[in-house]
Enzyme design. Structure first.
Site, mmCIF file in Angstrom:
data_model
loop_
_atom_site.group_PDB
_atom_site.id
_atom_site.type_symbol
_atom_site.label_atom_id
_atom_site.label_comp_id
_atom_site.label_asym_id
_atom_site.label_seq_id
_atom_site.Cartn_x
_atom_site.Cartn_y
_atom_site.Cartn_z
ATOM 1 N N ARG A 61 0.819 -1.222 0.000
ATOM 2 C CA ARG A 61 0.000 0.000 0.000
ATOM 3 C C ARG A 61 0.848 1.266 0.000
ATOM 4 N NH1 ARG A 61 -2.632 -3.885 2.991
ATOM 5 N NH2 ARG A 61 -1.527 -3.267 4.857
ATOM 6 N N GLU A 98 1.470 -4.874 13.741
ATOM 7 C CA GLU A 98 0.329 -4.771 14.660
ATOM 8 C C GLU A 98 -0.386 -6.137 14.699
ATOM 9 O OE1 GLU A 98 -2.656 -2.057 13.329
ATOM 10 O OE2 GLU A 98 -3.720 -2.052 15.222
#
Ligand code: AMP
Length: 177
Positions: A61, A98
């Site tokens: 991304r 994460e």
């Protein structure tokens, strides 16, 4: 309306993706609007005080706006890719996400010694990816110029972590949650 407000209206929250408990900030909705995409690139460029020598961005991304930004500023673009994707000789670094573990690779020899390189990604969460990217670039001879993100999940407090590791380095983001 500010660009931040405009982006907040367009960025989509996808709950429990890619794992339960994660609220994924989906930026594909921004890419549906070419004028907004242009505004984002301009805002990322305007946040830069002194031009870097190159922009490095993180798969995948980070490539969306990273390549556009490099093109806008007429700068070399360096892709940092997931393991096994780059065809030439690579250097690799492992880091925590994460939601899991990952590694990224860079083509050896694509950073020229002492190039001031900007690290770009779509989103800053815990900071593990950005710090790993910076360390990998440094190993290849880069000086870290700055960090640039569209989105900063500031409640995860990655910014103080990055500032501790890179005290003199600017960190810019367009949207804060
Ligand atoms: P981190 O290393 O924790 O800062 O994670 C940043 C990387 O993971 C970026 O490449 C993001 O694309 C992705 N990421 C982590 N958390 C999210 C989230 N909540 N929404 C969208 N992307 C995320």
């Amino acid at each position: 309306m500010s660009l931040e407000q405009e982006l907040k209206e367009i960025i989509r929250d996808v709950v429990d993706f890619p794992k339960d408990g994660i609220v994924f900030k989906d930026l594909t909705t921004v890419l549906l609007y070419p004028e907004l995409t242009k505004k984002v690139v301009k805002a990322l460029a305007n946040a830069i005080k002194e031009k870097p020598d190159a922009i490095a961005a993180i798969e995948s991304r980070g490539f969306w706006f990273g390549t556009l930004l490099a093109q806008h500023l007429n700068l070399p673009f360096i892709p940092l890719r997931k393991k096994g994707k780059l065809p030439g000789a690579t250097d690799e670094i492992y880091y925590d996400l994460e939601y899991g573990k990952a590694s990224i690779e860079i083509h050896k020899g694509h950073v020229q010694k002492n190039w001031k390189v900007m690290v770009h990604d779509d989103l800053l969460a815990t900071g593990g990816t950005a710090i790993a990217a910076a360390q990998l670039l440094e190993r290849q001879g880069a000086k870290i110029h700055s960090f640039s993100f569209l989105v900063n999940l500031s409640f995860l407090e990655a910014e103080p972590l990055i500032k501790k590791a890179y005290p003199a380095v600017a960190l810019n983001s367009l949207v804060n949650y």
